[in-house]
Design a protein around this motif. Sequence first.
Motif, mmCIF file in Angstrom:
data_model
loop_
_atom_site.group_PDB
_atom_site.id
_atom_site.type_symbol
_atom_site.label_atom_id
_atom_site.label_comp_id
_atom_site.label_asym_id
_atom_site.label_seq_id
_atom_site.Cartn_x
_atom_site.Cartn_y
_atom_site.Cartn_z
ATOM 1 N N TRP A 131 0.806 -1.220 0.000
ATOM 2 C CA TRP A 131 0.000 0.000 0.000
ATOM 3 C C TRP A 131 0.837 1.268 0.000
ATOM 4 C CZ3 TRP A 131 -4.110 -0.155 -2.412
ATOM 5 C CH2 TRP A 131 -4.927 -1.278 -2.377
ATOM 6 N N VAL A 158 -2.848 5.197 -7.540
ATOM 7 C CA VAL A 158 -4.105 5.756 -8.081
ATOM 8 C C VAL A 158 -3.890 7.175 -8.605
ATOM 9 C CG1 VAL A 158 -5.406 4.357 -6.422
ATOM 10 C CG2 VAL A 158 -5.288 6.824 -6.077
ATOM 11 N N TYR A 192 -5.373 14.611 -15.431
ATOM 12 C CA TYR A 192 -5.338 16.023 -14.999
ATOM 13 C C TYR A 192 -4.497 16.871 -15.959
ATOM 14 C CZ TYR A 192 -7.569 15.542 -10.336
ATOM 15 O OH TYR A 192 -8.453 15.360 -9.302
ATOM 16 N N TRP A 217 -6.938 17.601 -18.571
ATOM 17 C CA TRP A 217 -8.022 18.497 -18.146
ATOM 18 C C TRP A 217 -7.528 19.940 -17.983
ATOM 19 C CZ3 TRP A 217 -10.852 15.503 -13.575
ATOM 20 C CH2 TRP A 217 -11.338 14.276 -14.073
ATOM 21 N N SER A 255 -7.288 18.054 -5.502
ATOM 22 C CA SER A 255 -8.413 17.743 -6.391
ATOM 23 C C SER A 255 -9.464 18.853 -6.356
ATOM 24 C CB SER A 255 -9.033 16.387 -6.025
ATOM 25 O OG SER A 255 -8.240 15.361 -6.584
ATOM 26 N N LEU A 300 -15.395 15.302 -20.315
ATOM 27 C CA LEU A 300 -16.329 15.996 -19.409
ATOM 28 C C LEU A 300 -17.127 14.979 -18.595
ATOM 29 C CD1 LEU A 300 -17.757 18.816 -21.742
ATOM 30 C CD2 LEU A 300 -16.053 19.058 -19.925
ATOM 31 N N VAL A 330 -16.592 13.443 -9.635
ATOM 32 C CA VAL A 330 -17.137 14.150 -8.468
ATOM 33 C C VAL A 330 -17.677 13.109 -7.473
ATOM 34 C CG1 VAL A 330 -18.923 15.742 -7.681
ATOM 35 C CG2 VAL A 330 -17.688 16.207 -9.821
ATOM 36 N N GLY A 379 -14.452 8.500 -2.093
ATOM 37 C CA GLY A 379 -13.089 8.381 -1.561
ATOM 38 C C GLY A 379 -12.995 8.976 -0.177
ATOM 39 N N ASN A 413 -14.424 6.637 2.274
ATOM 40 C CA ASN A 413 -13.476 5.557 2.563
ATOM 41 C C ASN A 413 -12.419 6.006 3.561
ATOM 42 O OD1 ASN A 413 -14.785 4.397 0.426
ATOM 43 N ND2 ASN A 413 -13.088 4.568 -1.009
HETATM 44 FE FE1 HAS Z 1 -9.634 5.667 -3.754
HETATM 45 C C1 HAS Z 1 -9.773 2.482 -2.367
HETATM 46 C C2 HAS Z 1 -9.708 7.044 -0.634
HETATM 47 C C3 HAS Z 1 -9.327 8.809 -5.131
HETATM 48 C C4 HAS Z 1 -8.808 4.242 -6.776
HETATM 49 N N1 HAS Z 1 -9.363 3.731 -4.433
HETATM 50 C C5 HAS Z 1 -9.486 2.577 -3.716
HETATM 51 C C6 HAS Z 1 -9.231 1.460 -4.559
HETATM 52 C C7 HAS Z 1 -8.920 1.950 -5.810
HETATM 53 C C8 HAS Z 1 -9.020 3.396 -5.713
HETATM 54 C C9 HAS Z 1 -8.523 1.165 -7.041
HETATM 55 O O1 HAS Z 1 -9.352 6.137 2.255
HETATM 56 C C10 HAS Z 1 -9.343 -0.022 -4.163
HETATM 57 C C11 HAS Z 1 -8.028 -0.627 -3.806
HETATM 58 C C12 HAS Z 1 -8.240 -2.096 -3.485
HETATM 59 O O2 HAS Z 1 -8.340 -2.895 -4.425
HETATM 60 O O3 HAS Z 1 -8.352 -2.424 -2.312
HETATM 61 N N2 HAS Z 1 -9.593 7.569 -3.009
HETATM 62 C C13 HAS Z 1 -9.659 7.914 -1.715
HETATM 63 C C14 HAS Z 1 -9.643 9.367 -1.589
HETATM 64 C C15 HAS Z 1 -9.535 9.861 -2.868
HETATM 65 C C16 HAS Z 1 -9.482 8.723 -3.750
HETATM 66 C C17 HAS Z 1 -9.714 10.172 -0.349
HETATM 67 N N3 HAS Z 1 -9.185 6.391 -5.581
HETATM 68 C C18 HAS Z 1 -9.070 7.720 -5.936
HETATM 69 C C19 HAS Z 1 -8.664 7.834 -7.308
HETATM 70 C C20 HAS Z 1 -8.515 6.533 -7.772
HETATM 71 C C21 HAS Z 1 -8.844 5.650 -6.675
HETATM 72 C C22 HAS Z 1 -8.430 9.141 -8.017
HETATM 73 C C23 HAS Z 1 -8.099 6.016 -9.105
HETATM 74 C C24 HAS Z 1 -7.743 6.767 -10.097
HETATM 75 N N4 HAS Z 1 -9.738 4.917 -1.866
HETATM 76 C C25 HAS Z 1 -9.706 5.650 -0.727
HETATM 77 C C26 HAS Z 1 -9.676 4.750 0.420
HETATM 78 C C27 HAS Z 1 -9.694 3.444 -0.061
HETATM 79 C C28 HAS Z 1 -9.734 3.576 -1.501
HETATM 80 C C29 HAS Z 1 -9.638 5.102 1.856
HETATM 81 C C30 HAS Z 1 -9.677 2.137 0.752
HETATM 82 C C31 HAS Z 1 -11.038 1.572 0.891
HETATM 83 C C32 HAS Z 1 -10.975 0.217 1.598
HETATM 84 O O4 HAS Z 1 -11.376 0.143 2.751
HETATM 85 O O5 HAS Z 1 -10.515 -0.765 0.996
HETATM 86 C C33 HAS Z 1 -9.427 11.341 -3.238
HETATM 87 O O6 HAS Z 1 -8.257 11.577 -3.990
HETATM 88 C C34 HAS Z 1 -10.626 11.829 -3.971
HETATM 89 C C35 HAS Z 1 -10.594 13.341 -4.176
HETATM 90 C C36 HAS Z 1 -11.430 13.727 -5.357
HETATM 91 C C37 HAS Z 1 -12.373 14.649 -5.365
HETATM 92 C C38 HAS Z 1 -13.158 14.903 -6.626
HETATM 93 C C39 HAS Z 1 -12.808 16.241 -7.287
HETATM 94 C C40 HAS Z 1 -13.568 16.392 -8.550
HETATM 95 C C41 HAS Z 1 -13.025 16.807 -9.736
HETATM 96 C C42 HAS Z 1 -13.884 16.846 -10.962
HETATM 97 C C43 HAS Z 1 -14.395 18.237 -11.242
HETATM 98 C C44 HAS Z 1 -15.414 18.198 -12.318
HETATM 99 C C45 HAS Z 1 -15.231 18.750 -13.554
HETATM 100 C C46 HAS Z 1 -16.318 18.512 -14.562
HETATM 101 C C47 HAS Z 1 -14.028 19.464 -13.976
HETATM 102 C C48 HAS Z 1 -12.689 15.442 -4.181
HETATM 103 C C49 HAS Z 1 -11.608 17.233 -9.896
HETATM 104 C C50 HAS Z 1 -17.044 19.746 -14.898
HETATM 105 C C51 HAS Z 1 -17.991 19.392 -15.985
HETATM 106 C C52 HAS Z 1 -18.794 20.258 -16.554
HETATM 107 C C53 HAS Z 1 -19.731 19.791 -17.597
HETATM 108 C C54 HAS Z 1 -18.788 21.678 -16.230
#
Ligand code: HAS
Length: 574
Positions: free
Chosen positions: A243, A250, A258, A261, A323, A364, A371, A377, A380
């Motif tokens: 880990w 990830v 990014y 984007w 993020s 998009l 989100v 996440g 988690n």
């Molecule tokens: Fe996760 C488990 C926490 C992000 C992938 N994660 C996993 C596993 C994978 C994974 C594969 O704390 C499973 C592993 C396994 O097999 O056991 N993760 C997080 C947190 C974030 C997060 C805090 N994860 C990701 C990303 C991944 C990914 C990115 C892959 C690429 N994750 C965990 C935790 C576990 C976990 C625990 C363990 C769970 C367990 O118990 O097993 C953060 O980085 C997330 C922050 C992201 C945001 C979103 C921001 C939004 C954006 C989009 C804006 C929208 C736009 C669209 C631009 C706050 C940037 C606009 C559109 C228009 C039309 C206008």
Amino acid sequence: MTLIDEPGMEPDPAEPTKTTAPAKEGYELTSWERKFIGWHLAVAIAALMIGSLMGPLQAFQFSGVDLYGLLDPVIESYYQGLTLHGVLNALVWTTFFIVGFTMLTTVKGLGRPLTHPQINKLGFWVMVVGLVTTAIPILTNSATVLYTFYPPLKASWAFYLGLTLVVVGSWIEGWGFFLTLRQWRQDNPGVRSPFIALGGIINAAMWQIATLGVAVEILTMLLPWSLGIIDNTDPTLARTYFWFTGHPLVYFWLLPAYVSWYGMLPKQVGGKLFSDSLARLAFWMFLIVSVPVGFHHQFTDPGVPVTWKWIHALLTYSVFFPSMITAFTVIASLEYGARKRGGQGLVGWIRALPWPDPSVAAQLLAAILFVFGGIGGLTNASYNLNLVIHNTAWVPGHFHLTVASAVTLSFIGISYWMVPHLAKRPLWSPKIALVQAWTWFVGMIVFSNAMHVLGLLGAPRRTPLGDATYVPEEWDGHLLRVSIGGAILLVSVLLYGLVMIKTMRQPKLADADVPEVPIAESIRHPQLTPVWLDRFKPWLIGAGALLLIAYGPQLVDQIINMNLNAPGPDFTPW
Ligand code: HAS
């Protein structure tokens, strides 16, 4: 918006030598570079196609339709299929695509060829040899250990060796990028490094630090164990090493999306990057905080003291900030572009984005799904909530919104301009490509929502639920939704394969008609970005220091108290 015309958006004319950044878009890829990057994509897309075909089999199994028999004797079990699915999609598709894309952003961003292309050639072939070495034991059912390969599940030595070679190959290619950036900086003293090149190379640097964990795990524990040099292993220590790499992995997947984007999508929608400084800050923050958070995957592991879990939980919340910076900056860049296209209103401008462009729509839609992946996440990461969802179907629900959507759908969108650019052929049927992006979006909503709900109801992950005898009636509808989502995704992935194959069979374009690499300008001249946002040293020191604090004492303690007590099964045929 007249922001671009305001004073202060251009650099100080008193420093003319420092403002002459090279013509980024002027550099034409050589035929060798096109082919070389193209080979990375070809391996990546082939892996995605094969790996993704396993997904629907799992999804159908959930509602009792077991189609694995059709693949007998190649695939003998649900778990062998799941291993193939995870390794090909999460490790091979991503790594090959990322390395190829980073090469493109490096040479196009810097406007120059690689300084040592032979290093990158070597890296690529090491990765390919690693891939073949990994694939053989998976296909012969002697590495059915899933993509996390936790001991005491044991694989053939070839599986561990092959994965090591894939990682080492990606390191070697990374060194090719570092040397090229170093040369560029020597040739352009005082000029800010172009963002798309810098972003990709920061990711390559983070990857070199992150993969130290899995390298130590494989070389000191799993390889000697699978070769019979040591008899037993220590699952807790192995999971800690895993880990150490597993979480930053990830972000290794996410950061190339990014780069697009921030640094490319704004150009595709007719706009500009809203803030070059914020874009760089987000990437440096990822370099620092991506790694020291791995214990949030081990909240339920008995061998890790609760204080360390708490420290990593706090640090995990800090990964949220880059993020959020990204959400703000990318949406501002999109809004800027949409208003230039005539978009109006508080949210009405969204309609003015070029939705019919499949490359734009895919990215998009990927960002919108992220989100929800991001919110999951944070759930988690919360220690007490994690106890509810850990090892349940919620977790694959989460990572299908992140790696399988934010990342994979973005990469698909990128490939809709990148493959035509590299192959000098027009994209075949943009309409079908658009249907592909939307079916991915809809399929993933249906699939991942059902998985999240099932997780909350207590359904375990990594379990052929179609065979389980304990499934309560209240899960039935959700299990069916998993299968329906899987079926929609199957259509989507087949459409993607069709578009890619047909594009490669299109007639060649005249050079003048080849689609350009979209490189977004920044609203504010990059030369106005503070110099500390363009330097590796302070950030690397910060990353090393935080790593020592957050991992050092506990890792040393686990190594000193290593308990080699797990023999594991001895089924390796060769
Ligand atoms: Fe996760 C488990 C926490 C992000 C992938 N994660 C996993 C596993 C994978 C994974 C594969 O704390 C499973 C592993 C396994 O097999 O056991 N993760 C997080 C947190 C974030 C997060 C805090 N994860 C990701 C990303 C991944 C990914 C990115 C892959 C690429 N994750 C965990 C935790 C576990 C976990 C625990 C363990 C769970 C367990 O118990 O097993 C953060 O980085 C997330 C922050 C992201 C945001 C979103 C921001 C939004 C954006 C989009 C804006 C929208 C736009 C669209 C631009 C706050 C940037 C606009 C559109 C228009 C039309 C206008």
